[in-house]
Write a protein that holds these residues in place. Structure first.
Motif, PDB file in Angstrom:
ATOM      1  N   ARG A 106      59.282  34.030  64.120  1.00  0.00           N
ATOM      2  CA  ARG A 106      59.872  35.262  64.639  1.00  0.00           C
ATOM      3  C   ARG A 106      60.269  36.176  63.481  1.00  0.00           C
ATOM      4  N   ALA A 163      63.247  33.786  71.259  1.00  0.00           N
ATOM      5  CA  ALA A 163      63.129  35.230  71.069  1.00  0.00           C
ATOM      6  C   ALA A 163      61.784  35.642  71.651  1.00  0.00           C
ATOM      7  N   VAL A 164      61.706  36.899  72.019  1.00  0.00           N
ATOM      8  CA  VAL A 164      60.492  37.407  72.648  1.00  0.00           C
ATOM      9  C   VAL A 164      60.133  38.746  72.026  1.00  0.00           C
ATOM     10  N   CYS A 211      66.720  38.029  76.506  1.00  0.00           N
ATOM     11  CA  CYS A 211      65.262  38.050  76.671  1.00  0.00           C
ATOM     12  C   CYS A 211      64.905  38.267  78.136  1.00  0.00           C
ATOM     13  N   VAL A 235      56.302  34.610  72.637  1.00  0.00           N
ATOM     14  CA  VAL A 235      57.526  33.835  72.832  1.00  0.00           C
ATOM     15  C   VAL A 235      57.706  32.949  71.599  1.00  0.00           C
ATOM     16  N   SER A 285      66.707  37.608  65.797  1.00  0.00           N
ATOM     17  CA  SER A 285      67.718  36.841  66.504  1.00  0.00           C
ATOM     18  C   SER A 285      68.188  35.734  65.579  1.00  0.00           C
ATOM     19  N   ILE A 292      62.070  32.252  80.635  1.00  0.00           N
ATOM     20  CA  ILE A 292      61.172  33.219  80.002  1.00  0.00           C
ATOM     21  C   ILE A 292      59.731  32.944  80.424  1.00  0.00           C
TER      22      ILE A 292
END
Length: 194
Positions: A44, A54-55, A69, A7, A49, A25
């Motif tokens: 990330r 973001a994942v 997500c 994450v 993104s 999330i």
């Protein structure tokens, strides 16, 4: 499932001691029993993104924007509805909560708008018959995203106590183990939202 999800977000490991937009999330991952690591937003992958959260789903697929997500996590870990009809209701409920977040500041001065939204949610939860946002047998990504939205409603001291099904949902989702674990971790300055 033997991959670790990452994450990417500002908090709690990204420099801000809060869960913020990633509440849903984290709750989804906890409910699914999936191991995850936290990384700051600047870690990330490029072009994954525009902004966090973001994942990385554990297989190199990276999705950004909280609702996207959550949709991906819900599909991967069976927390987004079991049938097509449930999946559609979950998406609608999640985006209703996203709209609540977007509009909650208006509710302070616009009682008519507040009442319209809360009446709608109250009736939908009641009609679902389960106490969950999409009428599912157990909470979904929609309910988990709802925690984020309603943390802001509560922070702004917007009263929704006259809406019995909505109030019961709020109590029920806060008591759900994955969400309750997030609340229990709010120590030493950690908060749910900034």
């Amino acid at each position: 499932w033997n991959m670790t999800v990452t994450v990417y977000y500002w908090g709690p490991a990204g420099g801000m001691n809060m869960y913020g937009r990633a509440i849903g999330i984290y709750a989804t991952l906890k409910a699914a029993g999936v191991a995850y690591v936290e990384a700051g937003p600047n870690a990330r992958p490029e072009l994954s993104s525009f902004a966090p959260p973001a994942v990385d789903l554990g297989d190199g697929v990276v999705v950004g924007q909280a609702p996207a997500c959550l949709t991906a996590l819900g599909e991967k870990f069976n927390l987004g509805g079991a049938t097509f009809a449930e999946k559609a209701r979950v998406q609608q409920a999640m985006l209703d909560f996203n709209d609540i977040f977007g509009e909650h500041a208006k509710f302070v001065d616009d009682k008519e708008r507040k009442d319209k939204w809360f009446s709608y949610l109250d009736k939908k939860i009641a009609a679902g018959g389960t106490g969950w946002a999409a009428g599912t047998a157990s909470p979904t990504i929609a309910d988990f995203h709802g925690v984020f939205a309603f943390e802001w409603v509560v922070k702004k001291q917007i009263d929704f106590s006259e809406y019995k099904s909505l109030t019961a949902w709020w109590d029920k989702i806060k008591a759900f183990p994955a969400v309750n674990e997030l609340y229990a971790s709010c120590v030493d300055g950690r908060t749910m939202i900034p």
